[in-house]
Design an enzyme around this catalytic site. Sequence first.
Site, PDB file in Angstrom:
ATOM      1  N   ASP A   1      -0.137   2.867  -5.693  1.00 46.27           N
ATOM      2  CA  ASP A   1       0.309   3.321  -4.372  1.00 46.27           C
ATOM      3  C   ASP A   1       0.734   4.790  -4.442  1.00 46.27           C
ATOM      4  OD1 ASP A   1       2.654   2.933  -5.735  1.00 46.27           O
ATOM      5  OD2 ASP A   1       3.594   1.646  -4.223  1.00 46.27           O
ATOM      6  N   SER A   2       0.582   5.400  -5.636  1.00 43.30           N
ATOM      7  CA  SER A   2       0.718   6.858  -5.759  1.00 43.30           C
ATOM      8  C   SER A   2      -0.377   7.548  -4.940  1.00 43.30           C
ATOM      9  CB  SER A   2       0.649   7.296  -7.228  1.00 43.30           C
ATOM     10  OG  SER A   2      -0.480   6.718  -7.861  1.00 43.30           O
TER      11      SER A   2
ATOM     12  N   LYS B   1      -0.229  -5.456  -8.988  1.00 45.86           N
ATOM     13  CA  LYS B   1       1.015  -4.988  -9.644  1.00 45.86           C
ATOM     14  C   LYS B   1       2.125  -4.964  -8.602  1.00 45.86           C
ATOM     15  CE  LYS B   1       1.651  -0.534 -11.107  1.00 45.86           C
ATOM     16  NZ  LYS B   1       2.809  -0.092 -10.269  1.00 45.86           N
TER      17      LYS B   1
ATOM     18  N   GLU C   1       6.512  -4.131  -8.058  1.00 48.01           N
ATOM     19  CA  GLU C   1       7.719  -3.503  -8.600  1.00 48.01           C
ATOM     20  C   GLU C   1       8.917  -4.445  -8.444  1.00 48.01           C
ATOM     21  OE1 GLU C   1       8.366   0.405  -6.913  1.00 48.01           O
ATOM     22  OE2 GLU C   1       6.321   1.044  -7.381  1.00 48.01           O
TER      23      GLU C   1
ATOM     24  N   ASP D   1      -1.947  -2.005  -6.621  1.00 47.50           N
ATOM     25  CA  ASP D   1      -0.515  -2.066  -6.313  1.00 47.50           C
ATOM     26  C   ASP D   1      -0.285  -2.775  -4.998  1.00 47.50           C
ATOM     27  OD1 ASP D   1       1.236  -1.003  -8.189  1.00 47.50           O
ATOM     28  OD2 ASP D   1       0.933   1.070  -7.518  1.00 47.50           O
TER      29      ASP D   1
ATOM     30  N   GLU E   1       8.325   2.504 -16.390  1.00 42.28           N
ATOM     31  CA  GLU E   1       8.231   3.909 -15.976  1.00 42.28           C
ATOM     32  C   GLU E   1       9.536   4.639 -16.238  1.00 42.28           C
ATOM     33  OE1 GLU E   1       6.507   4.497 -12.103  1.00 42.28           O
ATOM     34  OE2 GLU E   1       7.024   6.629 -12.065  1.00 42.28           O
TER      35      GLU E   1
HETATM   36  O1  KIV Z   1       1.320   4.030  -8.284  1.00 38.44           O
HETATM   37  C1  KIV Z   1       1.161   4.418  -9.451  1.00 38.44           C
HETATM   38  O2  KIV Z   1       0.391   5.344  -9.745  1.00 38.44           O
HETATM   39  C2  KIV Z   1       1.929   3.761 -10.496  1.00 38.44           C
HETATM   40  C3  KIV Z   1       1.899   4.395 -11.849  1.00 38.44           C
HETATM   41  C4  KIV Z   1       2.774   5.564 -11.872  1.00 38.44           C
HETATM   42  C5  KIV Z   1       2.232   3.424 -12.907  1.00 38.44           C
HETATM   43  O3  KIV Z   1       2.562   2.783 -10.255  1.00 38.44           O
END
Ligand code: KIV
Length: 273
Positions: free
Chosen positions: A53-54, A122, A124, A92, A191
């Site tokens: 989600d970056s 993934k 969090e 994510d 992280e």
């Molecule tokens: O969203 C992302 O790019 C991440 C990485 C920083 C692990 O979660």
Amino acid sequence: MAGYISNDNRKVTTHRLIEMKQRGEKISMLTSYDYTTAQIVDQAGIDVILVGDSASNVMAGNVTTLPMTLEQMIYHGKSVVRGVKRALVVVDMPFGSYQGNELEGLSSAIRIMKESHADALKMEGGEEIIDTVKRIISAGIPVMGHLGLMPQSINRYGTYTVRAKDESEANKLIQDAHLLEEAGCFGIVLEKIPASLAARVAKEVSIPIIGIGAGGGVDGQVLVVTDMLGMTNGFSPRFLRRYANLNEVMTQAIGRYIEDVKSCDFPNEKEQY
Ligand code: KIV
């Protein structure tokens, strides 16, 4: 051109990642958000591609990852999956799509898997989301955890500084890692936490620990692809190693193109019909 050569072309599975940890082979992971980049990253031999989600920061220009929607993650996930043959593709779950309750989390997870054709998700968090993690895994969906600095919680932290430096946060992180392992997660991203803590977690749990800013004592590393290729400017955390300066390469190439258009050098006779 020097590169990584692997003669193992089999599709990477969550099971194979656990085997890699068992034999001490480090796991390589990078983000991707689009078809073309994912194709290059996959062909280079990466083990895991994270549709992070970056994308919110590096694709959409937002300050945080919070604005990302389920639809946007599905769009990026689909685009990446179309470009990948070998790597495990993990998407994510975006902020707000799983924190409410187990059923909301499960239906978001099912939508991402059905519509993007990704291999895994993934999420969090630890104890706070553990029932949702279990519910999603019980539906047959592989889940990777994410602890330490969790960007979706940036408004609670107020800063992107190193997490779990004090004993109580470090203890909670260790407990959360065990909970995620017991819940059936196939791996955990850690992280921006002290390297000694990350190494301890990697020793204590049997599933792969992938670090970003978590030192070398873990089972693998992940970076944001646009950062490690030097496309992004003005983001230089200590953990980031830049392997190229694509910002400069692209700016120079675009500058040459502009010059050629202005001077009528482009297109020439061979470049027309
Ligand atoms: O969203 C992302 O790019 C991440 C990485 C920083 C692990 O979660």
